[in-house]
Motif scaffolding. Structure first.
Motif, PDB file in Angstrom:
ATOM      1  N   PRO A 118       5.916  -9.432  20.689  1.00 17.15           N
ATOM      2  CA  PRO A 118       6.331  -9.958  19.378  1.00 17.15           C
ATOM      3  C   PRO A 118       6.691  -8.842  18.400  1.00 17.15           C
ATOM      4  N   ILE A 119       7.676  -9.124  17.563  1.00 19.41           N
ATOM      5  CA  ILE A 119       8.064  -8.213  16.488  1.00 19.41           C
ATOM      6  C   ILE A 119       7.772  -8.913  15.169  1.00 19.41           C
ATOM      7  N   THR A 120       6.999  -8.265  14.325  1.00 20.92           N
ATOM      8  CA  THR A 120       6.575  -8.872  13.060  1.00 20.92           C
ATOM      9  C   THR A 120       6.937  -7.962  11.894  1.00 20.92           C
ATOM     10  N   ARG A 121       6.940  -8.564  10.721  1.00 23.06           N
ATOM     11  CA  ARG A 121       7.187  -7.820   9.478  1.00 23.06           C
ATOM     12  C   ARG A 121       6.010  -8.094   8.547  1.00 23.06           C
ATOM     13  N   VAL A 122       5.329  -7.030   8.109  1.00 25.49           N
ATOM     14  CA  VAL A 122       4.095  -7.163   7.331  1.00 25.49           C
ATOM     15  C   VAL A 122       4.169  -6.288   6.081  1.00 25.49           C
ATOM     16  N   LYS A 123       3.648  -6.800   4.972  1.00 29.41           N
ATOM     17  CA  LYS A 123       3.547  -6.006   3.749  1.00 29.41           C
ATOM     18  C   LYS A 123       2.138  -5.426   3.670  1.00 29.41           C
ATOM     19  N   ARG A 124       2.055  -4.086   3.530  1.00 30.41           N
ATOM     20  CA  ARG A 124       0.759  -3.415   3.511  1.00 30.41           C
ATOM     21  C   ARG A 124       0.725  -2.376   2.397  1.00 30.41           C
ATOM     22  N   LEU A 125      -0.486  -1.903   2.074  1.00 36.00           N
ATOM     23  CA  LEU A 125      -0.618  -0.825   1.110  1.00 36.00           C
ATOM     24  C   LEU A 125       0.110   0.413   1.627  1.00 36.00           C
ATOM     25  N   ALA A 126       0.814   1.095   0.748  1.00 34.30           N
ATOM     26  CA  ALA A 126       1.581   2.267   1.155  1.00 34.30           C
ATOM     27  C   ALA A 126       0.686   3.343   1.759  1.00 34.30           C
ATOM     28  N   THR A 127      -0.537   3.469   1.274  1.00 36.55           N
ATOM     29  CA  THR A 127      -1.464   4.468   1.821  1.00 36.55           C
ATOM     30  C   THR A 127      -1.817   4.154   3.274  1.00 36.55           C
ATOM     31  N   GLU A 128      -1.954   2.874   3.591  1.00 32.36           N
ATOM     32  CA  GLU A 128      -2.245   2.483   4.977  1.00 32.36           C
ATOM     33  C   GLU A 128      -1.048   2.743   5.889  1.00 32.36           C
ATOM     34  N   VAL A 129       0.141   2.467   5.358  1.00 28.20           N
ATOM     35  CA  VAL A 129       1.362   2.707   6.130  1.00 28.20           C
ATOM     36  C   VAL A 129       1.518   4.199   6.413  1.00 28.20           C
ATOM     37  N   ALA A 130       1.259   5.024   5.404  1.00 25.16           N
ATOM     38  CA  ALA A 130       1.374   6.472   5.568  1.00 25.16           C
ATOM     39  C   ALA A 130       0.412   6.974   6.638  1.00 25.16           C
ATOM     40  N   GLU A 131      -0.785   6.431   6.667  1.00 25.18           N
ATOM     41  CA  GLU A 131      -1.769   6.842   7.676  1.00 25.18           C
ATOM     42  C   GLU A 131      -1.283   6.497   9.078  1.00 25.18           C
ATOM     43  N   GLU A 132      -0.687   5.350   9.235  1.00 26.20           N
ATOM     44  CA  GLU A 132      -0.153   4.968  10.547  1.00 26.20           C
ATOM     45  C   GLU A 132       1.005   5.879  10.952  1.00 26.20           C
ATOM     46  N   LEU A 151       3.439   0.763  -4.375  1.00 24.29           N
ATOM     47  CA  LEU A 151       2.062   0.395  -4.052  1.00 24.29           C
ATOM     48  C   LEU A 151       2.003  -0.260  -2.682  1.00 24.29           C
ATOM     49  N   TYR A 152       2.966  -1.129  -2.397  1.00 18.85           N
ATOM     50  CA  TYR A 152       3.033  -1.824  -1.113  1.00 18.85           C
ATOM     51  C   TYR A 152       4.353  -1.494  -0.427  1.00 18.85           C
ATOM     52  N   ARG A 153       4.319  -1.464   0.901  1.00 14.58           N
ATOM     53  CA  ARG A 153       5.524  -1.246   1.687  1.00 14.58           C
ATOM     54  C   ARG A 153       5.597  -2.275   2.808  1.00 14.58           C
ATOM     55  N   THR A 154       6.812  -2.652   3.163  1.00 16.67           N
ATOM     56  CA  THR A 154       7.038  -3.577   4.264  1.00 16.67           C
ATOM     57  C   THR A 154       7.236  -2.783   5.550  1.00 16.67           C
ATOM     58  N   VAL A 155       6.509  -3.166   6.586  1.00 16.62           N
ATOM     59  CA  VAL A 155       6.539  -2.449   7.858  1.00 16.62           C
ATOM     60  C   VAL A 155       6.844  -3.433   8.981  1.00 16.62           C
ATOM     61  N   ASN A 156       7.669  -2.990   9.921  1.00 18.31           N
ATOM     62  CA  ASN A 156       7.916  -3.762  11.142  1.00 18.31           C
ATOM     63  C   ASN A 156       6.950  -3.292  12.215  1.00 18.31           C
ATOM     64  N   TYR A 157       6.542  -4.221  13.081  1.00 22.80           N
ATOM     65  CA  TYR A 157       5.661  -3.868  14.192  1.00 22.80           C
ATOM     66  C   TYR A 157       6.237  -4.424  15.485  1.00 22.80           C
ATOM     67  N   LEU A 158       6.283  -3.559  16.499  1.00 26.03           N
ATOM     68  CA  LEU A 158       6.570  -3.988  17.859  1.00 26.03           C
ATOM     69  C   LEU A 158       5.247  -3.903  18.591  1.00 26.03           C
ATOM     70  N   GLY A 159       4.534  -5.032  18.649  1.00 25.48           N
ATOM     71  CA  GLY A 159       3.150  -4.971  19.110  1.00 25.48           C
ATOM     72  C   GLY A 159       2.341  -4.255  18.055  1.00 25.48           C
ATOM     73  N   ASP A 160       1.747  -3.103  18.423  1.00 24.89           N
ATOM     74  CA  ASP A 160       0.959  -2.339  17.462  1.00 24.89           C
ATOM     75  C   ASP A 160       1.689  -1.098  16.965  1.00 24.89           C
TER      76      ASP A 160
END
Length: 374
Positions: A118-132, A151-160
């Motif tokens: 699955p491919i998903t689109r999630v809004k997360r805290l920018a600090t969490e996105v940066a860590e990933e 403050l928040y960024r939208t991220v796509n995920y292919l699995g994890d």
């Protein structure tokens, strides 16, 4: 809670030979996971649609990103540019991809497709996105985050696996089952189905001149120190935009001067008397031709600019678009017969009365002084 486009799609019967990839919602392209909360106008499309083609390309590049990371985690993948029906990619270490590694990469991509992740689109805290991004060593994405603080960024995920794409993606990796991959120059070429012939996939590309231009562009931005958008943002924030513009202008002027020398040599050695400049609307053809004309004059030539716009048919004969307005992009908007006849006569050394299109009146006017190539 709203209804996703996928849920809407499952309630209707669409007779399409290929899977639906995304949709246009009130003239904005959205992935099938997008939720609607009120009546909207929706148009679903597959890979034969021009935006569907781009969705397919983005999704496949995400699959490539994951496959590359799983096989070669120590190498940084760079997807450079679109080329033909596909795209070119290479690694930062500038080492060519061997035939054996190309086979492994393609097999891993096929495995990811087969798993239908699955491919998903999630809004997360920018600090969490940066860590990933740091965990995956995505330095270009980190630079983009740092230079566009939110403050928040939208991220796509292919699995994890995280990713960032400016545009819709397919619902899962299983939607991009048709592709091919082969070594090309210092990297590799990923071929996708042709939009007009979705059954056709070929790595046999013949765009060597276009590739050379892209390669030269890459050298330019490396010299300028802005290989990524994040790097460009950083330089602008540091007040270096004026210097960047000056360097870019110098690159362009040198290139135009080289083109002028090539034309001048062709004129003196082979009697070439005409140079044609092509490009889409608003791509800078007129500006480029004027700058080229200056360089040609420096070399002792006397160029004359003939604009394609001047060969528009009269407005009452111009084809209309779907909204009923004159469609100047249609080929039928150009008087091709007159244009070709004038070019032929000029090449033969004859004098020609060149038209001038008046956009106010919507009619062609004619110069009193005929044009003749010396």
């Amino acid at each position: 809670m709203g209804t996703t486009l996928m849920e809407v799609l499952q309630t209707i019967e669409l007779d399409t030979p290929y899977p639906i990839l995304a949709a246009r919602v009130n003239n904005r392209y959205k992935e099938l996971g997008y939720c609607i909360y009120k009546p909207v106008e929706v148009e679903f499309f597959d890979k034969r649609h021009f935006e569907g083609y781009r969705v397919y390309q983005r999704t496949l590049s995400f699959v490539l990103q994951r496959a590359s990371y799983e096989l070669f985690p120590e190498r940084k993948l760079r997807i450079r540019h679109t080329l033909g029906n596909g795209f070119y990619a290479e690694y930062d270490d500038h080492k060519s991809l061997s035939s054996e590694d190309a086979v492994l990469l393609k097999l891993r991509m096929e495995d990811i497709v087969a798993r239908d992740i699955p491919i998903t689109r999630v809004k997360r805290l920018a600090t969490e996105v940066a860590e990933e991004y740091r965990r995956y060593d995505f330095d270009d994405r980190l630079e983009l985050l740092d230079t566009r603080p939110r403050l928040y960024r939208t991220v796509n995920y292919l699995g994890d696996m995280p990713g960032y794409f400016y545009g819709a993606l397919a619902p899962s990796s299983g939607y991009v089952s048709r592709f091919d991959l082969a070594p090309y120059y210092n990297g590799f070429y990923v071929a996708i189905p042709a939009r007009t012939n979705p059954e056709q996939v070929t790595t046999a590309i013949h765009h060597d001149k276009m590739f050379d231009i892209f390669h030269e562009y890459q050298q330019w931005i490396d010299v300028m120190g802005v290989p990524t958008v994040g790097d460009l943002n950083r330089r602008v924030m540091e007040g270096d935009s004026s210097e960047l513009i000056q360097i870019a202008e110098a690159f362009h002027e040198n290139k135009i001067a080289a083109i002028a020398r090539t034309i001048a040599e062709a004129n003196s050695e082979r009697g070439v008397r005409m140079a044609l400049i092509s490009g889409p609307s608003s791509s800078g053809k007129t500006t480029f031709s004027k700058r080229l004309g200056v360089q040609l004059r420096v070399l002792g030539l006397d160029p004359v600019l003939i604009a394609l716009d001047d060969y528009f048919v009269d407005r009452d004969k111009t084809p209309l678009d779907e909204s009923g307005k004159p469609d100047y992009e249609a080929l039928e908007a150009i008087d091709l017969a007159t244009l070709n006849d004038h070019l032929r006569q000029l090449a033969e050394g004859r004098s020609v009365e060149i038209p001038r299109y008046d956009f106010i009146s919507g009619r062609r006017q004619w110069h009193e002084k005929p044009l003749q190539l010396s």
